[in-house]
Motif scaffolding. Sequence first.
Motif, PDB file in Angstrom:
ATOM      1  N   VAL A 113      10.313 -20.720  -7.410  1.00  0.00           N
ATOM      2  CA  VAL A 113       9.533 -19.729  -6.678  1.00  0.00           C
ATOM      3  C   VAL A 113      10.256 -18.391  -6.769  1.00  0.00           C
ATOM      4  O   VAL A 113      11.387 -18.248  -6.302  1.00  0.00           O
ATOM      5  CB  VAL A 113       9.365 -20.150  -5.200  1.00  0.00           C
ATOM      6  CG1 VAL A 113       8.623 -19.057  -4.421  1.00  0.00           C
ATOM      7  CG2 VAL A 113       8.600 -21.475  -5.119  1.00  0.00           C
ATOM      8  N   ALA A 114       9.617 -17.426  -7.399  1.00  0.00           N
ATOM      9  CA  ALA A 114      10.228 -16.104  -7.558  1.00  0.00           C
ATOM     10  C   ALA A 114       9.938 -15.223  -6.348  1.00  0.00           C
ATOM     11  O   ALA A 114      10.623 -14.228  -6.113  1.00  0.00           O
ATOM     12  CB  ALA A 114       9.718 -15.435  -8.833  1.00  0.00           C
ATOM     13  N   ARG A 115       8.897 -15.568  -5.598  1.00  0.00           N
ATOM     14  CA  ARG A 115       8.554 -14.815  -4.389  1.00  0.00           C
ATOM     15  C   ARG A 115       7.736 -15.741  -3.505  1.00  0.00           C
ATOM     16  O   ARG A 115       6.765 -16.347  -3.959  1.00  0.00           O
ATOM     17  CB  ARG A 115       7.709 -13.598  -4.774  1.00  0.00           C
ATOM     18  CG  ARG A 115       7.350 -12.670  -3.621  1.00  0.00           C
ATOM     19  CD  ARG A 115       6.356 -11.621  -4.133  1.00  0.00           C
ATOM     20  NE  ARG A 115       6.350 -10.391  -3.357  1.00  0.00           N
ATOM     21  CZ  ARG A 115       5.604 -10.194  -2.273  1.00  0.00           C
ATOM     22  NH1 ARG A 115       4.806 -11.158  -1.822  1.00  0.00           N
ATOM     23  NH2 ARG A 115       5.641  -9.034  -1.645  1.00  0.00           N
ATOM     24  N   LYS A 116       8.116 -15.835  -2.274  1.00  0.00           N
ATOM     25  CA  LYS A 116       7.388 -16.722  -1.361  1.00  0.00           C
ATOM     26  C   LYS A 116       6.128 -16.024  -0.848  1.00  0.00           C
ATOM     27  O   LYS A 116       6.123 -14.824  -0.644  1.00  0.00           O
ATOM     28  CB  LYS A 116       8.274 -17.086  -0.178  1.00  0.00           C
ATOM     29  CG  LYS A 116       9.281 -18.183  -0.494  1.00  0.00           C
ATOM     30  CD  LYS A 116       9.753 -18.816   0.820  1.00  0.00           C
ATOM     31  CE  LYS A 116      10.915 -19.778   0.605  1.00  0.00           C
ATOM     32  NZ  LYS A 116      10.652 -20.773  -0.434  1.00  0.00           N
ATOM     33  N   GLY A 117       5.081 -16.785  -0.650  1.00  0.00           N
ATOM     34  CA  GLY A 117       3.836 -16.217  -0.141  1.00  0.00           C
ATOM     35  C   GLY A 117       2.933 -17.314   0.363  1.00  0.00           C
ATOM     36  O   GLY A 117       3.251 -18.503   0.219  1.00  0.00           O
ATOM     37  N   SER A 118       1.800 -16.937   0.963  1.00  0.00           N
ATOM     38  CA  SER A 118       0.959 -17.960   1.571  1.00  0.00           C
ATOM     39  C   SER A 118      -0.524 -17.840   1.242  1.00  0.00           C
ATOM     40  O   SER A 118      -1.286 -18.768   1.460  1.00  0.00           O
ATOM     41  CB  SER A 118       1.132 -17.911   3.093  1.00  0.00           C
ATOM     42  OG  SER A 118       0.926 -16.577   3.541  1.00  0.00           O
ATOM     43  N   ASP A 119      -0.949 -16.710   0.657  1.00  0.00           N
ATOM     44  CA  ASP A 119      -2.389 -16.517   0.468  1.00  0.00           C
ATOM     45  C   ASP A 119      -2.899 -16.955  -0.905  1.00  0.00           C
ATOM     46  O   ASP A 119      -4.044 -17.367  -1.049  1.00  0.00           O
ATOM     47  CB  ASP A 119      -2.742 -15.034   0.667  1.00  0.00           C
ATOM     48  CG  ASP A 119      -2.470 -14.581   2.096  1.00  0.00           C
ATOM     49  OD1 ASP A 119      -2.608 -15.424   2.998  1.00  0.00           O
ATOM     50  OD2 ASP A 119      -2.106 -13.407   2.285  1.00  0.00           O
ATOM     51  N   VAL A 120      -2.075 -16.786  -1.896  1.00  0.00           N
ATOM     52  CA  VAL A 120      -2.514 -17.076  -3.265  1.00  0.00           C
ATOM     53  C   VAL A 120      -1.275 -17.424  -4.091  1.00  0.00           C
ATOM     54  O   VAL A 120      -0.189 -16.901  -3.848  1.00  0.00           O
ATOM     55  CB  VAL A 120      -3.275 -15.860  -3.878  1.00  0.00           C
ATOM     56  CG1 VAL A 120      -2.429 -14.588  -3.817  1.00  0.00           C
ATOM     57  CG2 VAL A 120      -3.698 -16.122  -5.329  1.00  0.00           C
ATOM     58  N   THR A 121      -1.467 -18.340  -5.051  1.00  0.00           N
ATOM     59  CA  THR A 121      -0.371 -18.719  -5.946  1.00  0.00           C
ATOM     60  C   THR A 121      -0.568 -18.028  -7.288  1.00  0.00           C
ATOM     61  O   THR A 121      -1.656 -18.104  -7.861  1.00  0.00           O
ATOM     62  CB  THR A 121      -0.371 -20.249  -6.172  1.00  0.00           C
ATOM     63  OG1 THR A 121      -0.227 -20.896  -4.907  1.00  0.00           O
ATOM     64  CG2 THR A 121       0.756 -20.668  -7.113  1.00  0.00           C
ATOM     65  N   VAL A 122       0.470 -17.357  -7.750  1.00  0.00           N
ATOM     66  CA  VAL A 122       0.418 -16.775  -9.088  1.00  0.00           C
ATOM     67  C   VAL A 122       1.460 -17.496  -9.948  1.00  0.00           C
ATOM     68  O   VAL A 122       2.649 -17.447  -9.653  1.00  0.00           O
ATOM     69  CB  VAL A 122       0.716 -15.258  -9.077  1.00  0.00           C
ATOM     70  CG1 VAL A 122       0.556 -14.677 -10.483  1.00  0.00           C
ATOM     71  CG2 VAL A 122      -0.187 -14.537  -8.084  1.00  0.00           C
ATOM     72  N   VAL A 123       0.993 -18.206 -10.959  1.00  0.00           N
ATOM     73  CA  VAL A 123       1.909 -18.864 -11.891  1.00  0.00           C
ATOM     74  C   VAL A 123       2.044 -17.950 -13.090  1.00  0.00           C
ATOM     75  O   VAL A 123       1.042 -17.613 -13.742  1.00  0.00           O
ATOM     76  CB  VAL A 123       1.372 -20.248 -12.329  1.00  0.00           C
ATOM     77  CG1 VAL A 123       2.311 -20.883 -13.349  1.00  0.00           C
ATOM     78  CG2 VAL A 123       1.198 -21.152 -11.122  1.00  0.00           C
ATOM     79  N   ALA A 124       3.260 -17.527 -13.370  1.00  0.00           N
ATOM     80  CA  ALA A 124       3.445 -16.522 -14.415  1.00  0.00           C
ATOM     81  C   ALA A 124       4.564 -16.916 -15.374  1.00  0.00           C
ATOM     82  O   ALA A 124       5.411 -17.758 -15.059  1.00  0.00           O
ATOM     83  CB  ALA A 124       3.744 -15.164 -13.781  1.00  0.00           C
ATOM     84  N   THR A 125       4.540 -16.290 -16.556  1.00  0.00           N
ATOM     85  CA  THR A 125       5.585 -16.529 -17.553  1.00  0.00           C
ATOM     86  C   THR A 125       6.163 -15.198 -18.012  1.00  0.00           C
ATOM     87  O   THR A 125       5.454 -14.197 -18.116  1.00  0.00           O
ATOM     88  CB  THR A 125       5.017 -17.240 -18.804  1.00  0.00           C
ATOM     89  OG1 THR A 125       3.974 -16.442 -19.353  1.00  0.00           O
ATOM     90  CG2 THR A 125       4.492 -18.621 -18.469  1.00  0.00           C
TER      91      THR A 125
END
Lengths: 308, 361
Positions: B208-220
């Motif tokens: 997890v590069a940044r914690k959050g709760s509304d939306v998941t962004v999976v990135a490369t």
Amino acid sequence: MKDEAIYRRLFRTALLIRLVEERIIELYPSDKIQSPVHLSIGQEAVAVGVCDGLKPDDLVFATYRSHGFYIAKGGSLDAMFAELYGRKGGVSGGKAGSMHLAAPEVGLMGSSAVVASTIPHAVGAALSFKRRGLSQIAVAVFGDGATEEGVYHESLNFAALMKVPVLFLCEDNGLAVHSHRPVRQSYRLAEHAASFGIASRRLEEGWDMLAIRQATLEAAAKVRAGEPFVLEIVTSRYKEHVGVGEDFHFNYRTSDGVDAWKRRDPLIVDQKLVATLRPDIEREIEAAVAFAEASPAPGRDELLADVI
Amino acid sequence: MSIAAVKPDQGTRVLSYAGALLETMDAALADHANTFIMGQGVDDFKGIFGSTTGLAEKYGAARVFDVPLMEEGMTGVAIGASLVGDYPITTHIRADFSFLAMNQIINLAAKYRYMFGGLMRCPMLIRIVVGRSWGQGAQHSQSPQSTFAHYPGLTVVMPSSSQAILDMYPAIINRHPGPVISIEHRLLYNLDFTVSPSEHRVPLTSYVARKGSDVTVVATSVMVLEALRAAQYVEDKAGISAEIIDLNSISHPDWDLVAASVRKTGRLVVADTSWLEYGVAAEVCRQLVMRDPGLLRQPPTMLGMAPAPCPTAKSLEDIYYPSQHETVDAILVQVRGDNHGIALPVERSMTEGYKRFRGPF
Ligand SMILES: Cc1ncc(C[n+]2csc(CCOP(=O)(O)OP(=O)(O)O)c2C)c(N)n1
Ligand SMILES: [Mg+2]
């Protein structure tokens, strides 16, 4: 050691290879060996003469047609038959089959079914030997067809530039599958090698195990001194490219060349020595076949092992 | 631009991506006598964009050396050296050139351990660089992570920060049992990052590069940075909390981590550096659907390259890649719907943010 004793040693290994492959031919219709087999019958002298001319810790990188090199390098016969049978007791637990025999403990560093693909591996191993100041040499074994691939050219260039101890060993059976050398090659191997500054030798008498051994000793000495070398040995593939039959009836080649070769083939000519050595070798082979038959088949536990 | 991949704490410093690469290459050569680096230009004055500069002088030509133009041959040489106990590191200044080594990578390196039933191993690190912007065009811009990750036997990572390099490379070099392909990104090379002393914060898998709760962004790769910037923007402008997962390992992601995040948010954006078709985006969806087809509350949003070879003209390149504008919009649409009504950042060209990359290469 006298030539006579050396000859007998070489002859025995060559006969072992031939009888192993003849046993494979017998077994093949039973479907117990479900692996494409590229037989080296007719070419045994090359593997035997070359491996005897090497030191035990010299490494060989080979091809799908490597039953001969596996045995000549000293690979276990039990593990070989179990490998052909696709059994757990196989040298690679049944994952390799006939085309990927390896026996690193005796210096056979794998064999690949992609033509020419292990040639640079020998160069890389030789590069490592040189950097570490070791006296070992690496041998790239390949067919005449493999020299048409780009990586052969890349490998010679790099080996020459880096002056690494690698022996390029070409088994010239004049064929790539069903295609004859003159329609495939516009170059001469020796001249091609010379353009990289690499010395070479072409040995026409590829049935003569002692001559091959001697040529290897001489080539290996040069290689060990730090110069790559191309050794081309003319040989003859008696059987079809892949499989256990003959292929003269397909008319892409006549049997004339093979017949002429057979008249000089010591394993055919020297029947007296064959008769002397045969019973012992056959016992060895039967024991290996029995080992393979008794070895369990790999299953789920092995399916995903050793992937990464 | 300086982007923190980790929260600043004791002992942090600023280090560029190229600087992190140089440090890890240097340490590998210093720590492991069997390690060597070869590739086109590794010993020249540009030193693979500064990632190998000075190492040939420091460790000698036997350990850091230029090679002829022989991508397949070089990779085969690396395999051979690896088979006898060396640890080779090879480089390709563009990923596109590694395609000439496909035979050795896929048919040989990926197979050697399995095909020989564990008898053989060829651990090595293949470093390849993805190009982008300044007119890289069709053959200097490809990002082959899904291509390589498709083949069992290969480990494929995409470090997105200096920290990822500092943490992963020492865990790979001479330690990982098989061949590893690290896909580095040219746009990242000149960026400065805040790094902490390596405590393996970035594992050889997803994190997890940044914690959050509304939306998941999976990135490369560089899209992780884009996602982090977008996440900051939507937090500032709309109070949206986006969780960013850096997939990081393309061959061995932490799918449980991804699924747990999506279970929490119910919303997904995938931001990849390559094409979507049969790619990372497709695999993320496969993994989620196979676990639980009900994980997502709505269809996800996918960001990747347009389904065409990469054009050279800047005007086309700008619409070929997802812009910062589109990354922000994707997050907003996921959380607030199509008519979110929130102003998008003015920046249309994502590469505006990477001004330091002025080409030519
Ligand atoms: C890269 C590649 N191309 C084609 C083939 C199909 N093929 C298998 S063996 C062979 C002939 C190779 O001839 P040569 O190198 O002379 O070896 P020989 O079979 O005669 O021992 C070919 C073309 C292959 N296995 N790999
Ligand atoms: Mg041939």
